[in-house]
Design a protein around this motif. Sequence first.
Motif, mmCIF file in Angstrom:
data_model
loop_
_atom_site.group_PDB
_atom_site.id
_atom_site.type_symbol
_atom_site.label_atom_id
_atom_site.label_comp_id
_atom_site.label_asym_id
_atom_site.label_seq_id
_atom_site.Cartn_x
_atom_site.Cartn_y
_atom_site.Cartn_z
ATOM 1 N N ASP A 295 3.370 5.610 6.186
ATOM 2 C CA ASP A 295 3.878 6.892 5.692
ATOM 3 C C ASP A 295 3.654 7.061 4.191
ATOM 4 O OD1 ASP A 295 4.640 7.483 8.231
ATOM 5 O OD2 ASP A 295 6.786 7.151 7.929
ATOM 6 N N PHE A 296 3.689 5.963 3.441
ATOM 7 C CA PHE A 296 3.439 6.028 2.000
ATOM 8 C C PHE A 296 1.985 6.427 1.736
ATOM 9 C CE2 PHE A 296 3.079 3.355 -2.131
ATOM 10 C CZ PHE A 296 3.278 4.483 -2.912
ATOM 11 N N LEU A 297 1.056 5.772 2.417
ATOM 12 C CA LEU A 297 -0.354 6.117 2.236
ATOM 13 C C LEU A 297 -0.630 7.554 2.678
ATOM 14 C CD1 LEU A 297 -2.113 2.822 3.413
ATOM 15 C CD2 LEU A 297 -1.571 3.541 1.086
ATOM 16 N N GLY A 298 0.040 7.986 3.742
ATOM 17 C CA GLY A 298 -0.115 9.366 4.188
ATOM 18 C C GLY A 298 0.417 10.356 3.170
ATOM 19 N N ALA A 299 1.520 10.001 2.525
ATOM 20 C CA ALA A 299 2.101 10.885 1.506
ATOM 21 C C ALA A 299 1.181 11.002 0.298
ATOM 22 C CB ALA A 299 3.468 10.350 1.078
ATOM 23 N N ILE A 300 0.562 9.895 -0.086
ATOM 24 C CA ILE A 300 -0.368 9.936 -1.226
ATOM 25 C C ILE A 300 -1.496 10.913 -0.932
ATOM 26 C CG2 ILE A 300 -2.025 8.613 -2.589
ATOM 27 C CD1 ILE A 300 -0.263 6.141 -2.073
ATOM 28 N N GLN A 301 -2.034 10.834 0.279
ATOM 29 C CA GLN A 301 -3.132 11.730 0.665
ATOM 30 C C GLN A 301 -2.686 13.188 0.626
ATOM 31 O OE1 GLN A 301 -4.873 10.758 4.444
ATOM 32 N NE2 GLN A 301 -6.264 12.505 4.452
ATOM 33 N N LYS A 302 -1.507 13.469 1.147
ATOM 34 C CA LYS A 302 -1.022 14.851 1.187
ATOM 35 C C LYS A 302 -0.734 15.395 -0.209
ATOM 36 C CE LYS A 302 1.059 14.429 5.772
ATOM 37 N NZ LYS A 302 2.315 14.339 6.557
ATOM 38 N N LEU A 303 -0.150 14.551 -1.055
ATOM 39 C CA LEU A 303 0.267 15.019 -2.373
ATOM 40 C C LEU A 303 -0.872 15.119 -3.372
ATOM 41 C CD1 LEU A 303 3.633 13.055 -2.679
ATOM 42 C CD2 LEU A 303 3.333 15.504 -2.268
ATOM 43 N N THR A 304 -1.976 14.427 -3.099
ATOM 44 C CA THR A 304 -3.123 14.490 -4.012
ATOM 45 C C THR A 304 -4.260 15.350 -3.464
ATOM 46 O OG1 THR A 304 -4.082 12.463 -3.070
ATOM 47 C CG2 THR A 304 -2.596 12.216 -4.955
ATOM 48 N N GLY A 305 -4.143 15.745 -2.193
ATOM 49 C CA GLY A 305 -5.176 16.573 -1.588
ATOM 50 C C GLY A 305 -6.481 15.849 -1.360
ATOM 51 N N GLY A 306 -6.459 14.513 -1.394
ATOM 52 C CA GLY A 306 -7.692 13.750 -1.207
ATOM 53 C C GLY A 306 -7.597 12.829 -0.010
ATOM 54 N N ASP A 307 -8.474 11.851 0.006
ATOM 55 C CA ASP A 307 -8.402 10.854 1.074
ATOM 56 C C ASP A 307 -7.936 9.531 0.475
ATOM 57 O OD1 ASP A 307 -10.597 9.452 -0.092
ATOM 58 O OD2 ASP A 307 -11.996 10.777 0.961
ATOM 59 N N ASN A 308 -7.812 8.515 1.337
ATOM 60 C CA ASN A 308 -7.287 7.234 0.892
ATOM 61 C C ASN A 308 -8.365 6.256 0.428
ATOM 62 O OD1 ASN A 308 -4.724 8.121 1.403
ATOM 63 N ND2 ASN A 308 -4.476 7.034 3.341
ATOM 64 N N SER A 309 -9.595 6.705 0.339
ATOM 65 C CA SER A 309 -10.671 5.787 -0.032
ATOM 66 C C SER A 309 -10.554 5.316 -1.480
ATOM 67 C CB SER A 309 -12.031 6.469 0.175
ATOM 68 O OG SER A 309 -12.139 7.633 -0.637
ATOM 69 N N SER A 310 -9.891 6.116 -2.322
ATOM 70 C CA SER A 310 -9.767 5.747 -3.734
ATOM 71 C C SER A 310 -8.491 4.957 -4.031
ATOM 72 C CB SER A 310 -9.786 7.008 -4.603
ATOM 73 O OG SER A 310 -8.712 7.868 -4.257
ATOM 74 N N ILE A 311 -7.692 4.712 -3.009
ATOM 75 C CA ILE A 311 -6.464 3.944 -3.216
ATOM 76 C C ILE A 311 -6.819 2.470 -3.382
ATOM 77 C CG2 ILE A 311 -4.300 3.183 -2.157
ATOM 78 C CD1 ILE A 311 -4.116 5.871 -0.792
ATOM 79 N N PRO A 312 -6.345 1.821 -4.423
ATOM 80 C CA PRO A 312 -6.672 0.410 -4.639
ATOM 81 C C PRO A 312 -6.118 -0.469 -3.518
ATOM 82 C CG PRO A 312 -4.955 1.136 -6.148
ATOM 83 C CD PRO A 312 -5.466 2.358 -5.487
ATOM 84 N N PRO A 313 -6.723 -1.640 -3.322
ATOM 85 C CA PRO A 313 -6.272 -2.538 -2.257
ATOM 86 C C PRO A 313 -4.820 -2.974 -2.437
ATOM 87 C CG PRO A 313 -8.397 -3.230 -3.138
ATOM 88 C CD PRO A 313 -7.885 -2.176 -4.050
ATOM 89 N N ILE A 314 -4.138 -3.138 -1.310
ATOM 90 C CA ILE A 314 -2.781 -3.675 -1.322
ATOM 91 C C ILE A 314 -2.859 -5.192 -1.424
ATOM 92 C CG2 ILE A 314 -0.697 -4.019 0.063
ATOM 93 C CD1 ILE A 314 -1.104 -1.220 1.202
ATOM 94 N N VAL A 315 -2.186 -5.751 -2.415
ATOM 95 C CA VAL A 315 -2.194 -7.198 -2.647
ATOM 96 C C VAL A 315 -1.020 -7.870 -1.945
ATOM 97 C CG1 VAL A 315 -2.197 -9.011 -4.403
ATOM 98 C CG2 VAL A 315 -3.278 -6.810 -4.891
ATOM 99 N N SER A 316 0.112 -7.162 -1.889
ATOM 100 C CA SER A 316 1.317 -7.732 -1.285
ATOM 101 C C SER A 316 2.144 -6.611 -0.686
ATOM 102 C CB SER A 316 2.142 -8.487 -2.337
ATOM 103 O OG SER A 316 3.361 -8.955 -1.799
#
Length: 410
Positions: A325-346
Amino acid sequence: MRLPLFLSTTAILLLLSSSADSMAHGMAIPSARVAVLGSGIAGSTAARKLAEAGIKVSVFECGFGVGGRTSTRITRDEHKFAFDHGAQYIGAPKTEAFRQALTEWEGSGFAREWKGRVADISAASSTDAIGYAINHGGGKKRYVGYPRMNSICQNLLDHDNIDIVLQTRACAKYNDEGGQWTLTSHGDRKELGQFDWLIGGDRLSATNNRADLRHTPLSSFKDEVEQIESVPILVLMVAFESSLTQLPYDGITFDNISGEFGSLGWIARDTSKPGRERSDGGECWIVQSGPEAAKQVLEMTKDEPDFEKRRELVREKAKELLVNDFLGAIQKLTGGDNSSIPPIVSAVGHRWSAAFPSPSKSSQEMDCFADIANKFIACGDYLGKLPGRVEGAYISGSAAASALLDAQSK
């Protein structure tokens, strides 16, 4: 039989004045040994005020560190990611007593203002480019412990008259004849000492599934606690390899009504808070669900008979749900896709069982519960008119100390 005292804010002010007058006129308060169960804001505040009055205090905490609602979770790996996984910030004071305390904490360097960009977001008619109504919450002041949230309790407990015993769940038994409390550690039953007074800083100590106060004459307190419910939530502690620069906010509250953002209730960029900056470029976020999501996950896992397996199952489901849901919210709030989201380390899921107390009518009318006959006082953020808040816990802890000092001086 002496009935327990239910102390209101007015009564507390009178007790504070009485105790202060006694000390000002050289009237010594008799020595006593006090045990405090729990190291949250309420217990730490009570311990500090008693220590400053010359009373020896031992604080027993079952966790790895102090803090209670203001605990800090640190990952046990080479990254040492730190998360404020409980209370997220302290709002503007509503009482003069807490305003003075917060000013003192700031002056002493263990609290600072968090000037993060915080918004309230709801799925509604569009007020921004991508269709979400955004209230930027301008003008509100927010404070945090520095450099971590638990720094507040660490500093309150830093006194020569206070001993802290970590990783120890203490069980109490009262001796009527001697008028003392004997504490033993849960499990090995090792004696921890004898005390003149007991302060309960953790409401859950009195619940049926805990042995802390099981063998005590505190039926009135236990009856009061049974009327107070806990509203649990799910928590995700997630660290990214680098900053989520595409998200222009450091904290967001979601209305949780429309379901547009799934389970989300709150997200915060922990590394935007004072003292949390990282030299490796990593970024820590806290994601908290709304109560309904927690209710659903707990319902899904209730049939697992083994407690440890059930707890781990809840953690995994919390992690899976909140990451998605967090990754989905980022996509909705930025109007983009998740390809630019940095990798999750933990990423670690957690159930916060006692996130928000749902107080009873009677508990809101008392700032602490004092059973003077049995030398027991309870305090916590479930008492008083500010439930679930750091300020409420502080007021309650102050009330507990005042009640004890007043009784001890007579």
